[in-house]
Motif scaffolding. Structure first.
Motif, short mmCIF file in Angstrom:
data_model
loop_
_atom_site.label_atom_id
_atom_site.label_comp_id
_atom_site.label_asym_id
_atom_site.label_seq_id
_atom_site.Cartn_x
_atom_site.Cartn_y
_atom_site.Cartn_z
N TYR A 1 0.83 -1.20 0.00
CA TYR A 1 0.00 0.00 0.00
C TYR A 1 0.87 1.26 0.00
O TYR A 1 0.55 2.24 -0.67
CB TYR A 1 -0.94 -0.02 1.21
CG TYR A 1 -1.86 1.17 1.28
CD1 TYR A 1 -2.99 1.24 0.46
CD2 TYR A 1 -1.61 2.22 2.15
CE1 TYR A 1 -3.84 2.33 0.52
CE2 TYR A 1 -2.45 3.31 2.21
CZ TYR A 1 -3.56 3.37 1.40
OH TYR A 1 -4.39 4.46 1.45
N SER B 1 -2.63 -0.41 -9.52
CA SER B 1 -3.65 -1.14 -8.76
C SER B 1 -2.99 -2.18 -7.85
O SER B 1 -1.91 -2.69 -8.16
CB SER B 1 -4.62 -1.84 -9.70
OG SER B 1 -4.00 -2.94 -10.32
N PRO B 2 -3.64 -2.52 -6.76
CA PRO B 2 -3.13 -3.58 -5.90
C PRO B 2 -2.98 -4.90 -6.66
O PRO B 2 -2.08 -5.69 -6.37
CB PRO B 2 -4.19 -3.70 -4.80
CG PRO B 2 -4.84 -2.37 -4.77
CD PRO B 2 -4.83 -1.87 -6.18
N GLY B 3 -3.85 -5.12 -7.65
CA GLY B 3 -3.79 -6.35 -8.44
C GLY B 3 -2.54 -6.46 -9.29
O GLY B 3 -2.24 -7.53 -9.82
N VAL B 4 -1.82 -5.37 -9.44
CA VAL B 4 -0.55 -5.37 -10.17
C VAL B 4 0.62 -5.34 -9.18
O VAL B 4 1.61 -6.04 -9.35
CB VAL B 4 -0.47 -4.17 -11.14
CG1 VAL B 4 0.90 -4.03 -11.76
CG2 VAL B 4 -1.54 -4.27 -12.21
N THR C 1 5.49 -10.23 -4.91
CA THR C 1 5.72 -11.67 -4.77
C THR C 1 6.80 -12.13 -5.73
O THR C 1 7.71 -12.88 -5.36
CB THR C 1 4.41 -12.45 -5.02
OG1 THR C 1 3.44 -12.02 -4.04
CG2 THR C 1 4.62 -13.94 -4.90
N TYR D 1 0.86 -6.20 -5.80
CA TYR D 1 1.13 -7.33 -4.90
C TYR D 1 1.72 -8.55 -5.63
O TYR D 1 2.67 -9.15 -5.13
CB TYR D 1 -0.12 -7.68 -4.09
CG TYR D 1 -0.38 -6.63 -3.03
CD1 TYR D 1 0.40 -6.56 -1.88
CD2 TYR D 1 -1.36 -5.66 -3.21
CE1 TYR D 1 0.18 -5.59 -0.93
CE2 TYR D 1 -1.59 -4.68 -2.26
CZ TYR D 1 -0.81 -4.64 -1.12
OH TYR D 1 -1.01 -3.67 -0.17
N PRO D 2 1.23 -8.91 -6.82
CA PRO D 2 1.90 -10.01 -7.53
C PRO D 2 3.34 -9.66 -7.92
O PRO D 2 4.22 -10.52 -7.92
CB PRO D 2 1.03 -10.21 -8.78
CG PRO D 2 -0.31 -9.68 -8.42
CD PRO D 2 -0.03 -8.54 -7.47
N THR D 3 3.58 -8.38 -8.21
CA THR D 3 4.95 -7.96 -8.54
C THR D 3 5.85 -8.07 -7.32
O THR D 3 7.02 -8.49 -7.44
CB THR D 3 4.95 -6.52 -9.11
OG1 THR D 3 4.09 -6.48 -10.26
CG2 THR D 3 6.36 -6.09 -9.52
#
Length: 151
Positions: free
Chosen positions: A23, A40-43, A49, A45-47
């Motif tokens: 965040y 976006s968080p959808g981009v 990881t 957080y996977p990045t």
């Protein structure tokens, strides 16, 4: 705004500067761009990881339940190798923020909103003649010309 490899480098750079939560990264990018862009968080957080799986970041001590990441030695080495690319990415963010700042006249947006409401209210009465429509158009054209001439 960024392709996958650019976003990875950007997040890695921000994490190397200061260990951060996902965040925090989103908000920092939004701040740097003057609110013009926030991934976006959808981009993000996977990045994060992926960066961890690549050994470029690792979890650092965190406050609460949020994962906070810090750059590893490998991550810092990659940033050094890609310094020119990272500099260009940061310049792109700052340029977007500067552009937003130049064009973000709050009082102008407010006045435009007032104009939109006034025109909408006048035209909503249903008894608008062609002469009135032409008068409104003439006023708008006059104001546009005056704005174009401002220095």
């Amino acid at each position: 705004m960024f392709d996958g490899s650019e976003l990875r480098l950007l997040l890695l750079k921000l994490i190397a500067d200061v260990p951060r939560h996902g965040y925090d990264l989103i908000r920092e990018i939004e701040t740097l761009t003057g609110g013009a862009y926030a991934p976006s968080p959808g981009v993000v957080y996977p990045t994060l990881t992926l960066l961890a799986e690549m050994g470029l970041v690792e979890e650092a001590k965190a406050d609460g339940t949020k994962k906070r990441y810090a750059a590893t030695g490998e991550g810092r080495a990659l940033l050094a190798e890609q310094a020119e690319v990272v500099t260009a990415l940061m310049a792109r963010l700052h340029a977007l923020g500067e552009q937003r700042q130049r064009t973000d006249g709050g009082s102008v947006r407010r006045a435009m909103g007032n104009l939109r409401v006034a025109i909408g209210n006048r035209l909503a009465t249903g008894d608008v003649s062609d002469d009135t429509l032409h008068d409104v158009a003439a006023l708008l054209d006059e104001v546009a010309q005056k704005i174009e001439r401002l220095r």
